[in-house]
Design a protein around this motif. Structure first.
Motif, PDB file in Angstrom:
ATOM      1  N   CYS A 260      39.205 130.274  53.663  1.00 18.90           N
ATOM      2  CA  CYS A 260      38.875 131.704  53.788  1.00 18.90           C
ATOM      3  C   CYS A 260      39.973 132.604  53.225  1.00 18.90           C
ATOM      4  CB  CYS A 260      38.613 132.058  55.256  1.00 18.90           C
ATOM      5  SG  CYS A 260      37.336 131.066  56.057  1.00 18.90           S
ATOM      6  N   LYS A 277      36.030 134.047  47.651  1.00 15.37           N
ATOM      7  CA  LYS A 277      35.890 133.420  48.968  1.00 15.37           C
ATOM      8  C   LYS A 277      35.727 134.498  50.026  1.00 15.37           C
ATOM      9  CE  LYS A 277      38.555 129.181  48.217  1.00 15.37           C
ATOM     10  NZ  LYS A 277      39.608 128.304  48.787  1.00 15.37           N
ATOM     11  N   GLU A 386      29.850 128.216  54.972  1.00 11.26           N
ATOM     12  CA  GLU A 386      30.522 127.975  53.703  1.00 11.26           C
ATOM     13  C   GLU A 386      29.637 127.310  52.649  1.00 11.26           C
ATOM     14  OE1 GLU A 386      33.494 128.942  52.862  1.00 11.26           O
ATOM     15  OE2 GLU A 386      34.268 129.653  54.782  1.00 11.26           O
ATOM     16  N   TYR A 389      29.589 128.647  49.176  1.00 11.43           N
ATOM     17  CA  TYR A 389      30.854 128.511  48.454  1.00 11.43           C
ATOM     18  C   TYR A 389      31.171 127.042  48.148  1.00 11.43           C
ATOM     19  CZ  TYR A 389      30.852 133.214  50.191  1.00 11.43           C
ATOM     20  OH  TYR A 389      30.457 134.496  50.472  1.00 11.43           O
TER      21      TYR A 389
END
Length: 443
Positions: A260, A277, A386, A389
C-alpha cells in the motif's frame, strides 16, 4: 374514422406511459454508494495522494453523506457537536418527499470533487449520474440535489478550517542533521519527507494529535547487544531468511499484499515512474466495503460504517504522523547500508517518511477496532481489495487478525523495526477504542 380513433387512443396511451416513466422513483442502493467510493479511490490512485492526504479525502465526503441522511433519523445520530469544530447543521426542512439516499450521494460527490487534483474525473462521473437521475424523475432529483448540496456546502465550510491549507505553505522537512539517529531520504527516489506538518491538522475525535503519544522507541545505539541494535539486526536477518525461501514464500506474499505504498518508484532505463497503488487507509476502506456487502448492509448502515471507519483512519494518521516527526527515527535501510551491508536491499521499497511508529500498524489497529464494533468479533472475510492491483485474495477470521498481519508485514517488508510495529498496533487499538467510546451514533 375508426383508424383515426385508434391512433388517438394509442397516442394518449403512449403519452401516459411516457409520463409514468418520467416520474419513476429513483431507487438508490448500497451498491450505488460503494460505486461512488470506488470512483474516488480510482481518482486518488490516479493522482498519487500520500497516505495522510488520502485519509482526508475519504473522511469528509463520508461525513457529508452521513449528515445528509441523519438530520432526523430515528436510528442514527448526527455528528454535529461530536466532531471537533462541527456545529449544528442547519438544513432546509426535511419533508417526506425527499430522497435522502439520493441526496447523500450528491453530497458525497460535491465534497469529493473539492479534495482531488483531477476534479474533472469526479465531475464527469457526477454529471453522468445526474443525467440518469434527471431522466428518471426530475422533481425528485431536484429536491434531493438542493438538500444534498445544502448539507455538503456546510461540511465544506467546516473542512476548510482544518488547517490543511495552511500546511501547504509550511516549510519542507529539513534533512540536514549531524544526529545519526535521524531520518534520511531513502532509495531509489530519495524523496523528501512527506507531510511533516500533518499533526497540525484539526483531529476529528481526538483531543489533540498527541493524545495517544506512544512510548519512546528503544534508545538509538549501534552497540552490539543494545535493544536498538538487536531490532536492526532482526530486520537484516529476517530479510535474508525470507529471501532464502524464494519469491513465493508466504512472508513475501504478506509483505506485498499490505504494501500500500503509492510512492513506489520503478526504473526503466533513464525513466522513473510511480507504480499505482492504494494507500493503507484505502485498503481498510476496501475491507469496510467487503463487510458491508457480506452482511447485505442497507444504505444507511453502509454509510455509517464507511463514515466511522474513515474517521478512525483520519485520526490514526494525525496521531501517527505526530510521532513520526517527533522521534524522526532513521529507517533500517539507511543504517544497514551504512554500517552492515552496502548491497542489502529491503523486500519492499521504503516509504518517504520517518520510521516510528508504523503507519500501517496504527491505521490497521484503529480500523480493526471500529469494524469489530460495527460487525462483531470473529467476523471472517475474504480480502479481495488488492485483486485490481494483481495480488491474490487473502482470508482472515477477524478484523483484528487482519490488523495483526498488516502490522507484521512491515517487518517482512524490511521497512520497520519491531518496536514501531508492536507499539504502533497498540497505539491504533487505543485510538480505535477511543473513537468507539466517544462517538454516539446509534440512538
Amino acid at each position: 374514422m375508426k383508424i383515426k380513433a385508434y391512433i388517438i387512443i394509442f397516442g394518449l396511451l403512449t403519452f401516459s406511459w411516457s409520463c409514468q416513466e418520467e416520474t419513476m422513483p429513483i431507487d438508490v442502493s448500497s451498491e450505488d454508494y460503494h460505486q461512488v467510493v470506488d470512483k474516488v479511490t480510482e481518482v486518488m490512485v490516479h493522482d498519487i495522494f500520500s497516505p495522510p492526504v488520502a485519509s482526508r479525502i475519504y473522511v469528509y465526503p463520508n461525513i457529508a453523506a452521513y449528515e445528509t441522511l441523519n438530520q432526523n433519523s430515528k436510528t442514527y445520530k448526527s455528528l454535529a457537536n461530536q466532531l471537533n469544530g462541527l456545529k449544528d447543521i442547519t438544513p432546509e426542512k426535511v419533508n417526506i418527499n425527499k430522497n435522502l439516499r439520493l441526496a447523500a450521494l450528491i453530497a458525497y460527490l460535491n465534497v469529493a470533487k473539492e479534495l482531488v487534483f483531477s476534479k474533472e474525473r469526479i465531475t464527469s462521473y457526477r454529471d453522468s449520474l445526474y443525467a440518469i437521475w434527471e431522466t428518471k424523475n426530475l422533481d425528485e432529483y431536484n429536491n434531493a440535489k438542493g438538500y444534498g448540496l445544502a448539507i455538503s456546502e456546510q461540511i465544506i465550510s467546516w473542512m476548510q478550517d482544518d488547517k490543511y491549507a495552511e500546511t501547504r505553505t509550511m516549510p519542507d522537512y529539513n534533512i540536514y542533521t549531524d544526529d545519526p539517529s535521524q531520518w534520511e531520504p531513502t532509495p531509489p527516489a530519495y524523496m523528501k519527507g512527506i507531510e511533516p506538518h500533518w499533526n497540525k491538522l484539526r483531529p476529528f475525535v481526538l483531543d489533540s494529535a498527541s493524545q495517544f503519544k506512544p512510548k519512546p522507541h528503544p534508545k538509538f545505539s549501534l552497540e552490539e547487544g543494545s535493544e536498538f541494535y538487536q531490532e536492526l539486526m532482526e530486520v537484516y536477518n529476517t530479510t535474508y531468511a525470507i529471501r532464502k525461501k524464494g519469491d513465493d514464500s508466504e512472508e513475501i506474499e504478506i509483505a506485498r499484499f499490505w504494501d500500500c505504498n503509492p510512492f513506489v518508484s520503478v526504473n526503466k532505463g533513464h525513466f522513473m515512474f510511480a507504480e499505482k497503488k492504494i494507500t493503507p487507509g484505502a485498503h481498510w476502506i476496501g475491507i469496510c466495503k467487503i463487510a458491508c456487502k457480506q452482511t447485505n448492509a442497507d444504505f444507511e448502515k453502509t454509510v455509517y460504517a464507511y463514515t466511522k471507519t474513515s474517521i478512525a483512519i483520519a485520526d490514526a494518521f494525525i496521531s501517527c504522523w505526530d510521532e513520526k516527526y517527533r522521534s524522526n527515527l532513521i529507517r533500517p535501510e539507511t543504517l544497514i547500508n551504512k554500517y552492515i551491508d552496502t548491497e542489502w536491499t529491503p523486500i519492499l521499497q521504503t516509504p518517504p517518511f520517518p520510521e516510528y511508529t508504523s503507519g500501517h500498524s496504527v491505521v490497521s489497529g484503529a480500523s480493526s477496532e471500529v469494524l469489530t464494533e460495527i460487525f462483531s468479533d470473529n467476523f471472517g472475510f475474504d480480502d479481495t481489495t488488492e485483486l485490481p492491483y494483481g495480488l491474490p485474495m487473502r482470508s482472515f477470521k477477524s478484523f483484528r487478525l487482519a490488523a495483526k498481519e498488516a502490522a507484521t508485514s512491515r517487518l517482512y517488508g524490511s521497512i520497520h523495526y519491531r518496536a514501531a510495529i508492536d507499539t504502533g498496533l497498540e497505539q491504533g487499538i487505543k485510538l480505535g477504542n477511543f473513537v468507539n467510546n466517544s462517538l454516539i451514533l446509534l440512538r
